[in-house]
Design a protein around this motif. Structure first.
Motif, PDB file in Angstrom:
ATOM      1  N   HIS A  83     -31.559  21.729 -19.076  1.00 36.09           N
ATOM      2  CA  HIS A  83     -32.486  22.832 -18.847  1.00 36.09           C
ATOM      3  C   HIS A  83     -31.906  23.807 -17.829  1.00 36.09           C
ATOM      4  O   HIS A  83     -31.963  25.020 -17.992  1.00 36.09           O
ATOM      5  N   GLY A  84     -31.321  23.269 -16.752  1.00 33.77           N
ATOM      6  CA  GLY A  84     -30.749  24.120 -15.722  1.00 33.77           C
ATOM      7  C   GLY A  84     -29.584  24.931 -16.244  1.00 33.77           C
ATOM      8  O   GLY A  84     -29.408  26.090 -15.923  1.00 33.77           O
ATOM      9  N   ALA A  85     -28.747  24.310 -17.096  1.00 34.03           N
ATOM     10  CA  ALA A  85     -27.579  24.992 -17.623  1.00 34.03           C
ATOM     11  C   ALA A  85     -27.970  26.183 -18.469  1.00 34.03           C
ATOM     12  O   ALA A  85     -27.293  27.192 -18.486  1.00 34.03           O
ATOM     13  N   ASN A  86     -29.082  26.097 -19.188  1.00 32.24           N
ATOM     14  CA  ASN A  86     -29.509  27.151 -20.087  1.00 32.24           C
ATOM     15  C   ASN A  86     -30.215  28.279 -19.361  1.00 32.24           C
ATOM     16  O   ASN A  86     -30.654  29.233 -19.993  1.00 32.24           O
ATOM     17  N   ASN A  87     -30.380  28.177 -18.066  1.00 35.08           N
ATOM     18  CA  ASN A  87     -31.151  29.175 -17.348  1.00 35.08           C
ATOM     19  C   ASN A  87     -30.432  29.698 -16.111  1.00 35.08           C
ATOM     20  O   ASN A  87     -31.072  30.095 -15.148  1.00 35.08           O
ATOM     21  N   THR A  88     -29.112  29.670 -16.132  1.00 40.76           N
ATOM     22  CA  THR A  88     -28.350  30.191 -15.003  1.00 40.76           C
ATOM     23  C   THR A  88     -27.327  31.213 -15.487  1.00 40.76           C
ATOM     24  O   THR A  88     -26.599  30.960 -16.433  1.00 40.76           O
ATOM     25  N   ILE A  89     -27.310  32.343 -14.818  1.00 38.98           N
ATOM     26  CA  ILE A  89     -26.340  33.402 -15.110  1.00 38.98           C
ATOM     27  C   ILE A  89     -25.508  33.620 -13.848  1.00 38.98           C
ATOM     28  O   ILE A  89     -26.057  33.822 -12.760  1.00 38.98           O
ATOM     29  N   GLU A 134     -31.929  40.547 -11.314  1.00 37.08           N
ATOM     30  CA  GLU A 134     -32.775  39.361 -11.139  1.00 37.08           C
ATOM     31  C   GLU A 134     -34.249  39.744 -11.169  1.00 37.08           C
ATOM     32  O   GLU A 134     -35.072  39.045 -11.778  1.00 37.08           O
ATOM     33  N   ASN A 135     -34.596  40.863 -10.552  1.00 34.76           N
ATOM     34  CA  ASN A 135     -35.976  41.326 -10.546  1.00 34.76           C
ATOM     35  C   ASN A 135     -36.446  41.699 -11.955  1.00 34.76           C
ATOM     36  O   ASN A 135     -37.582  41.391 -12.339  1.00 34.76           O
ATOM     37  N   ARG A 136     -35.578  42.329 -12.720  1.00 32.95           N
ATOM     38  CA  ARG A 136     -35.962  42.729 -14.074  1.00 32.95           C
ATOM     39  C   ARG A 136     -36.180  41.511 -14.971  1.00 32.95           C
ATOM     40  O   ARG A 136     -37.076  41.498 -15.811  1.00 32.95           O
ATOM     41  N   ASN A 160     -40.317  38.336 -17.856  1.00 29.85           N
ATOM     42  CA  ASN A 160     -40.698  36.933 -18.071  1.00 29.85           C
ATOM     43  C   ASN A 160     -39.561  36.107 -18.680  1.00 29.85           C
ATOM     44  O   ASN A 160     -39.781  35.243 -19.529  1.00 29.85           O
ATOM     45  N   LYS A 161     -38.350  36.400 -18.220  1.00 27.60           N
ATOM     46  CA  LYS A 161     -37.182  35.632 -18.660  1.00 27.60           C
ATOM     47  C   LYS A 161     -36.751  34.737 -17.494  1.00 27.60           C
ATOM     48  O   LYS A 161     -36.316  35.235 -16.457  1.00 27.60           O
ATOM     49  N   SER A 162     -36.911  33.444 -17.684  1.00 27.53           N
ATOM     50  CA  SER A 162     -36.706  32.494 -16.576  1.00 27.53           C
ATOM     51  C   SER A 162     -35.243  32.123 -16.398  1.00 27.53           C
ATOM     52  O   SER A 162     -34.787  31.069 -16.819  1.00 27.53           O
TER      53      SER A 162
END
Length: 241
Positions: A58-64, A88-90, A95-97
Motif C-alpha cells: 500500500h505504501g509503495a503505491n502511494n509515494t512519489i 503535494e497540496n494539489r 483527493n489523491k492520497s
C-alpha cells in the motif's frame, strides 16, 4: 477493513485448532496438543506476514519521489511556495492520497542522482519517480553522452524496482553553442522515446524569457512562476495518478 477481517479469520482458525477435536476420553492427547500449538504458531506467523506485505504494498503505491536540482528544491523562494509543495497540496485537493518526497538538492547532477537513488528507493519505495536532473550537467558543459548514460541509468534503476519514471526536460542558454544546446535538449526526448516513459516538455516554457518570472540570476524561477511549473508537470503526470 482488511485487518479486522484477518483478525476475525485468525480467531476462527485458532478456535477450530484448539477446540475442534478431542480424544475419545474427552481429554487432549499431549502429542496432538503440541502439534496444534505448532499450527497456531504457523497461522499467526503467516497472518502477520500477510498484514506486513499488504501494508508495504500500500505504501509503495502511494509515494512519489522528486529527484531534482535547485529548480525542484525551491532555490530562492520559501519551500512551502515551491512547485513540489504546491504539487503535494494539489494532490490533497484532488483527493489523491499520495505521499510526496522531495529528494532534490541544489547543484545536483545526473551523476549525483545515480549515486543517491538506490538509497532513496530503499528508504521510500516509491511508485513514481520524477527525474528533474541534467540542467547543472549542461551548465557545466559535461559530455552529452555521459548525461544521456546517467539519465538512462536512473530510468533503469527505477524500472528494476517496479517504479514508473517520469523525465522532465530542461534547456540551457544559447551561449553554449547551437550544437551543444540542441544536442543537450534532444537527450531528453531521445531517452524518453527509447524507454517509452512520460516526458514533461521544457519545464521553464513560458517562464525562462519573462523577467518577472525569473530571479536575477536568470536561471531560477521566482515564487510567481512556481504554479506555472506545477501546471506543466501536472498535465503530464495526471494520467499516471
Amino acid at each position: 477493513m482488511h485487518l479486522s477481517i484477518e483478525r476475525f479469520n485468525l480467531k476462527s482458525q485458532l478456535r477450530a485448532i484448539v477446540y475442534g477435536s478431542t480424544t475419545i476420553s474427552g481429554c487432549f492427547n499431549l502429542l496432538q496438543f503440541g502439534q496444534r500449538l505448532k499450527t497456531i504458531y504457523l497461522v499467526i506467523t503467516l497472518s502477520i506476514a500477510a498484514i506486513l506485505f499488504t501494508t508495504a504494498a500500500h505504501g509503495a503505491n502511494n509515494t512519489i519521489v522528486v529527484l531534482g536540482d535547485s529548480i525542484s528544491a525551491a532555490y530562492g523562494v520559501p519551500t512551502e511556495k515551491g512547485w513540489v509543495s504546491l504539487f503535494e497540496n494539489r494532490l490533497k485537493q484532488e483527493n489523491k492520497s499520495y505521499n510526496v518526497i522531495n529528494a532534490s538538492i541544489s547543484g545536483e547532477t545526473t551523476d549525483g542522482g545515480v549515486k543517491r537513488l538506490p538509497e532513496i528507493i530503499r528508504r521510500h519505495n516509491p511508485s513514481i519517480l520524477l527525474i528533474e536532473l541534467g540542467g547543472n550537467d549542461g551548465l557545466r558543459g559535461f559530455p552529452l553522452n555521459i548525461i544521456k548514460a546517467n539519465l538512462q541509468t536512473l530510468i533503469d534503476q527505477a524500472k528494476e524496482n517496479n517504479i514508473t519514471p517520469v523525465l522532465i526536460a530542461m534547456r540551457i542558454p544559447p551561449n553554449y553553442g547551437r550544437r551543444y544546446t540542441s544536442g543537450f535538449f534532444d537527450i531528453f526526448t531521445t531517452v524518453a522515446e527509447e524507454n517509452n516513459v512520460s516526458l514533461v516538455p521544457f519545464l521553464l516554457e513560458d517562464i525562462a524569457l519573462k523577467p518577472g518570472l525569473m530571479q536575477s540570476d536568470g536561471i531560477h524561477p521566482t515564487e510567481s512562476a512556481q504554479p506555472i511549473l506545477l501546471d506543466h508537470i501536472w498535465e503530464t503526470l495526471t494520467p499516471l495518478l
